[in-house]
Enzyme design. Structure first.
Site, PDB file in Angstrom:
ATOM      1  N   CYS A   1       1.096  -1.589   0.226  1.00 18.65           N
ATOM      2  CA  CYS A   1       0.162   0.020   0.477  1.00 18.65           C
ATOM      3  C   CYS A   1       0.718   1.238  -0.187  1.00 18.65           C
ATOM      4  O   CYS A   1       1.350   1.406   0.569  1.00 18.65           O
ATOM      5  CB  CYS A   1      -0.877  -0.208   0.717  1.00 18.65           C
ATOM      6  SG  CYS A   1      -2.392   0.852   0.765  1.00 18.65           S
TER       7      CYS A   1
ATOM      8  N   CYS B   1      -0.581   4.104   1.924  1.00 19.43           N
ATOM      9  CA  CYS B   1      -0.685   3.445   3.613  1.00 19.43           C
ATOM     10  C   CYS B   1       1.396   4.158   3.873  1.00 19.43           C
ATOM     11  O   CYS B   1       1.164   4.848   5.099  1.00 19.43           O
ATOM     12  CB  CYS B   1      -0.429   2.356   3.638  1.00 19.43           C
ATOM     13  SG  CYS B   1      -2.260   1.890   3.051  1.00 19.43           S
ATOM     14  N   ASP B   2       1.731   3.866   3.396  1.00 23.91           N
ATOM     15  CA  ASP B   2       3.581   3.198   4.352  1.00 23.91           C
ATOM     16  C   ASP B   2       4.327   4.238   2.947  1.00 23.91           C
ATOM     17  O   ASP B   2       5.736   4.110   3.703  1.00 23.91           O
ATOM     18  CB  ASP B   2       3.862   2.014   3.773  1.00 23.91           C
ATOM     19  CG  ASP B   2       2.738   1.086   4.496  1.00 23.91           C
ATOM     20  OD1 ASP B   2       2.224   2.106   5.955  1.00 23.91           O
ATOM     21  OD2 ASP B   2       2.519  -0.317   4.222  1.00 23.91           O
TER      22      ASP B   2
END
Ligand code: NAP
Length: 325
Positions: free
Chosen positions: A135, A138-139
């Site tokens: 992701c 997300c990261d």
């Protein structure tokens, strides 16, 4: 033997499932949640979540999910750790089976999510959360000024590569063929981005370095020449597609060509009384906050559905249902 009956059964325990449980719980519907084999869903495999509103310092994925679970339970959701093995949407009330346990449900919210596809390497598994991610949204932030590799040649991979190019020092896209699958417009955008380079005809043989507990590079094999090379990097984003976890209802409900549940007017599916929320019906946004929002929609849709149905009193009994057929 009296059969257990429920106004609403929620299958799945990511942000969509728990939010649906919170809302139906507060509405007095005594929801029953089956958590499945990955309680908390995909977020339990991430480290810090920094884009969920209300947590300015970020929050660990597992902690966020624990808190959602606790909040749903506080308002009366009954949460069982079993996995649903069969549903029958052809009979009314619906039938939900988890192992030996059978429950009758006036309505169902399907929130089983989707699973990111993996390369299937042992090193990938060991380094997930330590430099390997599925992701970018997300990261990606953790790779500011660093070198990253993105694996895949579809729209997701290119979208991730473009997103990461805004943060990382360099992005190397590794694709197994000499042609991208992604849409023309995405290919054009990637071609215009100087930070992105493409390594064609290449497959990831290994992600280094498990012994150091962090990503230091990838070992690639050229599928045409057989040449093996190591590319140094600090992060690896695997973007080779997602698969919705819709097998349980396949054949009983309308799915799109990729297996995602088709919804309309919020969370309604092709079967009245069955609603879907979160990634199982969303191939596009796939965010914790959008999943939570659609869980809320599904709960409100259930409430409205039950008001007009023969089962409108079901939720008003004690948890576990009143045993009415
Ligand atoms: P996808 O279109 O199925 O692409 C998956 C990519 O991963 C393909 O390039 C495939 O290679 C590669 N791949 C699959 N398994 C692999 C493996 N084991 N090892 C190495 N590479 C592997 O999936 P997606 O990119 O997630 O897109 C899914 C759907 O969402 C598509 O319809 C897409 O258009 C849509 N989407 C659209 C946008 C957008 O419009 N901005 C963004 C994201 C997703 P091959 O090409 O060789 O098969």
């Amino acid at each position: 033997m009296q059969q257990e009956t429920r106004a609403v059964v929620i299958i799945g325990s990511g942000p969509a499932g728990y939010t649906a449980a919170l809302y139906t719980g507060r509405a007095g519907l005594n929801p029953l949640v089956y958590e499945g084999d990955q309680p908390g869903g995909q977020l339990t495999t991430t480290t810090t979540v920094e884009n969920y509103p209300g947590f300015p310092e970020g929050v660990a994925g597992p902690e966020l999910m624990d808190r959602m679970r606790e909040q749903a339970a506080r308002f009366g959701a009954e949460i069982r750790s079993e996995t649903v093995t069969r549903v029958d949407l052809g009979q009314r009330p619906f039938l939900v089976q988890a192992g030996d346990e059978t429950v009758r449900a006036a309505s169902i919210i399907l929130a089983m999510g989707a699973s990111a596809q993996h390369l299937g390497l042992e090193s990938e598994k060991k380094l997930t959360g330590h430099g390997v991610s599925t992701c970018a949204t997300c990261d990606g932030f953790f790779f500011r000024g660093k070198r990253v590799v993105v694996v895949g040649g579809g729209d997701s991979a290119l979208e991730d590569a473009l997103y990461l190019a805004k943060l990382a020092a360099s992005v190397q896209l590794v694709h197994r063929r000499d042609q991208l699958r992604a849409s023309h417009i995405m290919q054009e955008r990637v071609a215009r981005e100087p930070k992105i380079s493409i390594l064609w005809n290449s497959v990831v043989e290994d992600i280094l370095d498990v012994s150091q507990g962090k990503v230091t590079g990838v070992r690639l094999r050229d599928v045409k020449t057989g040449r093996v090379q190591t590319v140094e990097c600090d992060g690896v984003f695997v973007a080779i597609g997602h698969a919705p976890n819709s097998q349980l209802v396949a054949g009983q409900i309308d799915l799109d060509e990729h297996g995602y549940i088709r919804t309309q007017r919020g969370s309604a599916t092709s079967v009245p009384g069955v609603f879907a929320a979160g990634d199982i019906q969303d191939p596009y946004y796939r965010q914790a906050v959008t999943a939570a929002a659609s869980g809320c929609q599904a709960a409100m849709d259930v409430e409205r559905y039950l008001q007009g149905s023969a089962y409108q009193d079901w939720g008003k009994g004690e948890a576990g249902g009143a045993g009415r057929p």
